[in-house]
Design a protein around this motif. Structure first.
Motif, short mmCIF file in Angstrom:
data_model
loop_
_atom_site.label_atom_id
_atom_site.label_comp_id
_atom_site.label_asym_id
_atom_site.label_seq_id
_atom_site.Cartn_x
_atom_site.Cartn_y
_atom_site.Cartn_z
N ALA A 1 -20.87 -76.91 54.82
CA ALA A 1 -20.55 -76.45 53.46
C ALA A 1 -19.33 -77.19 52.92
CB ALA A 1 -20.32 -74.95 53.45
N LEU A 2 -18.39 -77.54 53.79
CA LEU A 2 -17.23 -78.30 53.36
C LEU A 2 -17.66 -79.64 52.75
CD1 LEU A 2 -14.20 -78.87 53.09
CD2 LEU A 2 -14.25 -79.69 55.47
N GLY A 3 -18.62 -80.29 53.38
CA GLY A 3 -19.13 -81.55 52.83
C GLY A 3 -19.67 -81.37 51.42
N GLU A 4 -20.39 -80.28 51.20
CA GLU A 4 -20.93 -79.99 49.87
C GLU A 4 -19.81 -79.70 48.87
OE1 GLU A 4 -23.80 -76.83 50.20
OE2 GLU A 4 -24.82 -77.83 51.87
N ILE A 5 -18.82 -78.96 49.30
CA ILE A 5 -17.68 -78.61 48.43
C ILE A 5 -16.95 -79.89 48.00
CG2 ILE A 5 -15.40 -77.49 48.39
CD1 ILE A 5 -16.69 -75.32 50.26
N LEU A 6 -16.74 -80.78 48.95
CA LEU A 6 -16.06 -82.04 48.63
C LEU A 6 -16.90 -82.90 47.70
CD1 LEU A 6 -14.56 -82.89 52.14
CD2 LEU A 6 -13.34 -81.98 50.14
N ILE B 1 -7.50 -76.17 46.14
CA ILE B 1 -7.54 -75.99 47.59
C ILE B 1 -6.28 -76.63 48.17
CG2 ILE B 1 -8.78 -76.56 49.71
CD1 ILE B 1 -11.37 -76.41 48.05
N VAL B 2 -5.54 -75.85 48.94
CA VAL B 2 -4.24 -76.31 49.44
C VAL B 2 -4.25 -76.68 50.92
CG1 VAL B 2 -2.94 -75.10 47.66
CG2 VAL B 2 -3.43 -73.94 49.82
N SER B 3 -5.24 -76.19 51.66
CA SER B 3 -5.32 -76.53 53.09
C SER B 3 -6.65 -76.07 53.65
CB SER B 3 -4.17 -75.90 53.88
OG SER B 3 -4.23 -74.48 53.81
N GLY B 4 -6.94 -76.59 54.84
CA GLY B 4 -8.11 -76.16 55.59
C GLY B 4 -7.65 -75.71 56.96
N HIS B 5 -8.36 -74.76 57.52
CA HIS B 5 -8.03 -74.21 58.84
C HIS B 5 -9.33 -74.20 59.64
CE1 HIS B 5 -4.18 -72.87 57.14
NE2 HIS B 5 -4.91 -72.73 56.05
N VAL B 6 -9.35 -74.89 60.77
CA VAL B 6 -10.59 -75.05 61.52
C VAL B 6 -10.31 -75.00 63.01
CG1 VAL B 6 -10.50 -77.59 61.51
CG2 VAL B 6 -12.71 -76.44 61.65
N ALA C 1 -4.25 -80.72 56.11
CA ALA C 1 -3.87 -80.96 54.72
C ALA C 1 -5.13 -81.31 53.92
CB ALA C 1 -2.86 -82.11 54.65
N THR C 2 -5.05 -81.14 52.63
CA THR C 2 -6.23 -81.38 51.79
C THR C 2 -6.76 -82.81 51.92
OG1 THR C 2 -4.77 -81.80 49.91
CG2 THR C 2 -5.70 -79.60 50.10
N GLN C 3 -5.87 -83.78 52.07
CA GLN C 3 -6.34 -85.17 52.18
C GLN C 3 -7.03 -85.42 53.51
OE1 GLN C 3 -3.20 -84.16 51.75
NE2 GLN C 3 -1.75 -85.38 52.90
N GLU C 4 -6.93 -84.52 54.46
CA GLU C 4 -7.60 -84.67 55.75
C GLU C 4 -8.96 -83.99 55.82
OE1 GLU C 4 -4.03 -84.71 58.97
OE2 GLU C 4 -4.27 -82.83 57.86
#
Length: 160
Positions: free
Chosen positions: A11-16, A115-120, A152-155
């Motif tokens: 889903a992250l791929g779709e969001i991006l 979106i400010v960050s991702g947590h995985v 970070a968002t760029q990652e």
């Protein structure tokens, strides 16, 4: 207001690719008055409790998608306070079933810039197996051993 959005790596791929979450009525988790009543006033503890609630909801999303890597994903986003309402949008949502005090619905699209960050989970984590083990044995603390890694968002593109 900071909201925590449970998701999956596909889903992250779709969001991006779409430039954000472009639909309204997104179930999320946040520091709400109900959560504050339950947890207290410590800002760090409140944010962590909302993040953990979103991580728990991510488990259900991952389990429902056999193609998804068995890792939880939570996106943190800053949205306008007036775009957030208490409670989950989806009546079938686990947050509604448990009455999670952090459950909210975001009633606006969320562009990538919000979106400010991702947590995985770490790549070697198999949270679904841990949840299944915990459910079978009653050792719920096994699941709590998995801490989410901060990105970070760029990652984020590297994850999808």
């Amino acid at each position: 207001m900071r909201v925590y959005l449970p998701s999956t790596l596909p889903a992250l791929g779709e969001i991006l690719a779409e430039g954000g979450l472009n639909h309204v009525g997104t179930s999320a988790y946040a520091v709400t008055p109900a959560l504050r009543h339950e947890v207290g006033d410590d800002a760090e503890e409140l944010a962590y409790a909302a993040l953990c609630a979103a991580a728990d909801a991510s488990v259900d999303l991952v389990a429902a998608d056999p193609q998804a890597p068995r890792r939880r994903l939570v996106l943190a986003a800053d949205v306008h306070d007036d775009a957030v309402r208490p409670g989950a949008q989806d009546p079938e949502s686990p947050s509604d079933a448990t009455g999670d005090p952090a459950a909210v619905t975001v009633h606006q699209a969320i562009p990538l810039k919000r979106i400010v960050s991702g947590h995985v989970d770490a790549p070697d984590a198999d949270v679904i197996a841990a949840v299944e083990h915990a459910t079978t044995t009653g050792e719920l603390e096994v699941v709590q051993d998995y801490e989410l890694l901060w990105y970070a968002t760029q990652e984020l593109a590297e994850l999808s």
